[in-house]
Design an enzyme around this catalytic site. Structure first.
Site, PDB file in Angstrom:
ATOM      1  N   LYS A 170       0.854  -1.194   0.000  1.00 49.70           N
ATOM      2  CA  LYS A 170       0.000   0.000   0.000  1.00 49.70           C
ATOM      3  C   LYS A 170       0.888   1.242   0.000  1.00 49.70           C
ATOM      4  O   LYS A 170       1.505   1.586   1.000  1.00 49.70           O
ATOM      5  CB  LYS A 170      -0.917   0.054   1.220  1.00 49.70           C
ATOM      6  CG  LYS A 170      -1.990   1.127   1.032  1.00 49.70           C
ATOM      7  CD  LYS A 170      -2.469   1.776   2.295  1.00 49.70           C
ATOM      8  CE  LYS A 170      -1.706   2.993   2.720  1.00 49.70           C
ATOM      9  NZ  LYS A 170      -1.785   4.149   1.829  1.00 49.70           N
ATOM     10  N   GLU A 245       9.275   1.465  11.072  1.00 52.84           N
ATOM     11  CA  GLU A 245      10.359   2.398  10.731  1.00 52.84           C
ATOM     12  C   GLU A 245       9.746   3.784  10.797  1.00 52.84           C
ATOM     13  O   GLU A 245       8.955   4.154   9.921  1.00 52.84           O
ATOM     14  CB  GLU A 245      10.890   2.122   9.318  1.00 52.84           C
ATOM     15  CG  GLU A 245      11.447   0.730   9.107  1.00 52.84           C
ATOM     16  CD  GLU A 245      12.784   0.507   9.784  1.00 52.84           C
ATOM     17  OE1 GLU A 245      13.435   1.492  10.203  1.00 52.84           O
ATOM     18  OE2 GLU A 245      13.178  -0.668   9.901  1.00 52.84           O
ATOM     19  N   CYS A 279      13.703  11.045   6.857  1.00 49.67           N
ATOM     20  CA  CYS A 279      13.537  10.559   8.230  1.00 49.67           C
ATOM     21  C   CYS A 279      14.840  10.669   9.020  1.00 49.67           C
ATOM     22  O   CYS A 279      14.823  10.899  10.222  1.00 49.67           O
ATOM     23  CB  CYS A 279      13.034   9.122   8.223  1.00 49.67           C
ATOM     24  SG  CYS A 279      14.023   8.022   7.217  1.00 49.67           S
ATOM     25  N   GLU A 379       9.585  16.157  15.246  1.00 49.86           N
ATOM     26  CA  GLU A 379      10.007  16.060  13.840  1.00 49.86           C
ATOM     27  C   GLU A 379       9.227  17.083  13.025  1.00 49.86           C
ATOM     28  O   GLU A 379       7.990  17.058  12.998  1.00 49.86           O
ATOM     29  CB  GLU A 379       9.721  14.648  13.315  1.00 49.86           C
ATOM     30  CG  GLU A 379      10.244  14.432  11.917  1.00 49.86           C
ATOM     31  CD  GLU A 379       9.925  13.035  11.388  1.00 49.86           C
ATOM     32  OE1 GLU A 379       8.751  12.634  11.447  1.00 49.86           O
ATOM     33  OE2 GLU A 379      10.851  12.360  10.901  1.00 49.86           O
TER      34      GLU A 379
END
Ligand code: NAD
Length: 472
Positions: A170, A245, A279, A379
């Protein structure tokens, strides 16, 4: 226009059960460049059943034969690398100078590494009266983000195929087009029907249905920490394996004896590549107080030298943000940083005036950042770098580790031994010394809230493996 009206299920392109199409925008022009099906739970069901049927024969196929299919897929990707890179530039906005090497050549190298590592599946270990063998974990669901879309997909697909797993993919709603092109390559490489299935659609619907499904043995998720937690919760009742992750807020310690110009250049460029939508971005630059003023000047000069522009222009270093929503998030964080008392050195929340269209955002530096500020703890996922002074190495390590995340880190000093010693004190899954390069054969993953799995290298294969002890 890339218009896809079918999903790839059981080796064929099939009409979806879900109705409607999702539009894909080019973030540089804000124009619609593609449409993909909005799949639903019934599409998930068909794809999972196809993967389940294919699992037995595929997992019993000799590892050397599976390696041949992985090589064939690498060849397909190599032959169509230019088209793939152009597609990712169009859907993501990453400039052409980066897109092919980072988004396509890396994944080709990754595929080839797993064609070799597949042989590990044949190894048998003797322990006393036991034979310990490796087997594939089963049907795997992959839920992926938009920022390095093919890289994330291949980081899961290549080891899964090597191990003998079958998969349902997906992609993100923002950047699904690369996955449809990859499905064409999968078909052309002759992979048996049902081994690779593609269902596009919303995370909360298609993603959750995959995470909940009792016939899915493992879900491998890359994305934000919040969505990762929801995936883990949806997966818990069926006790499936969950590999996460997630996000990061990675520190970069520059030592007082470092080549400051080279280290600061590296730090600025590392964050600004892909407009900060990385990331592992080293978004907290930890600088010795004795050289702080000098480092700020260098950082501003480096930042102002980076060209923000049309991603199709080979001279552009940064392109637009991937979406209007992502740009809004970044603007809100820049305003927050100012409210929190950080000093804006360059950039800012207002969009650059020179672009009539596109989700452009200027690279932004904050000085005098306290590591407890939200802009240093959360973040941002944009071109925003926090420059934080430290007194001594102990304080630098404490600041570096004072984060809910632990994905990546970096150190730059004049001594390899000191850099290595500092690297061992950092609570993160990666540490890059003096600007070293990414390695597709080494494990990649996070400590703390950055995740619980590993991708790439031998460890990346182990995620897709069950071990069986046979007593003799
Ligand atoms: P996101 O969490 O919004 O979405 C990731 C994927 O999850 C998408 O496919 C989305 O549709 C799906 N999803 C969303 N909600 C879901 C739910 N409730 N159930 C199931 N699936 C759901 O993340 P994003 O904005 O696409 O990507 C950016 C994030 O990804 C950043 O936090 C970044 O740090 C992280 N990331 C991590 C790594 C890594 O390897 N650690 C790599 C790349 C990106």
């Amino acid at each position: 226009m890339h218009e896809h009206r079918q999903l790839f299920i059981d080796g064929q392109w099939r009409a979806p059960s879900g109705s409607g199409l999702a539009e894909v925008l080019d973030p540089a022009t804000e124009q619609v460049i593609g449409r993909v099906p909005l799949g639903d739970e019934r599409d998930v069901e068909r794809a999972v059943q196809a993967a389940r049927r294919a699992f037995g024969p595929w997992s019993r196929t000799p590892a050397s034969v599976r390696a041949g299919y992985i090589r064939a897929l690498a060849e397909q990707l190599e032959a169509r690398a230019e088209g793939m890179a152009a597609l990712i530039t169009a859907e993501l906005g990453m400039p052409v100078q980066w897109c092919r090497p980072v988004q396509v050549e890396g994944p080709i190298e990754g595929l080839r590494s797993y064609a070799e590592l597949a042989a590990l599946m044949d190894e048998v270990r003797e322990v006393g009266n036991s034979l310990v063998v490796r087997e594939a974990v089963g049907v795997c669901a992959f839920i992926n983000p938009w920022n390095y879309p093919l890289h994330q997909l291949i980081g899961k697909l290549a080891p899964a195929l090597a191990a003998g797993c079958t998969v349902v993919v997906k992609p993100s709603q923002e950047t699904p087009l690369h996955a449809f092109l990859l499905a064409e390559m999968v078909q052309a490489s002759g992979l048996p029907a049902g081994v690779f299935n593609l269902v596009s659609g919303p995370g909360a619907r298609v993603g959750e249905a995959l995470a909940r499904h009792p016939e899915v043995d493992m879900v491998s998720f890359t994305g934000s920490t919040g969505a990762g937690v929801r995936v883990a919760q949806a997966a818990a009742p069926t006790v499936k394996r969950v590999c996460l992750e997630l996000g990061g807020k990675s520190p970069f310690i520059i030592g007082a004896d470092a080549d400051l110009a080279a280290a600061v250049r590296h730090g600025v460029q590392d964050v600004m590549i892909n407009s900060g939508q990385t990331c592992t971005a080293l978004t907290r630059l930890l600088l010795p107080a004795s050289r702080y003023a000098e480092a700020l000047e260098l950082a501003v000069a480096e930042t102002e030298a980076l060209r923000l522009g049309d991603p199709q222009d080979p001279a552009s270093f940064l392109g637009p943000m991937c979406s209007a929503g992502q740009r809004r998030t970044v603007q809100d964080y820049i305003r927050l940083g100012q409210e929190e008392g950080a000093r804006l050195l360059c950039g800012g929340a207002e969009p650059p005036a020179e672009f009539e269209r596109g989700y452009y955002q200027r690279p932004t530096l904050f000085a005098d950042v306290d590591n407890r500020m939200r802009i240093a703890q959360e973040e941002i996922f944009g071109p925003v770098l926090c420059l934080i002074p430290y007194r001594d190495e102990d304080q630098a390590v404490a600041l570096a580790n004072d984060s809910p995340f632990g994905l990546s880190s970096a150190v730059w000093t004049a001594s390899r031994e000191r850099s290595l010693a500092l690297a061992r004190r950092l609570r993160a899954g990666q540490c890059f010394l003096n600007g070293a390069a990414f390695n597709y054969r080494a494990p990649f993953g996070g400590y703390k809230q950055s995740g619980n799995g590993r991708e790439w290298g031998e460890e990346g294969l182990h995620e897709f493996v069950e071990t069986k002890a046979i007593q003799i």
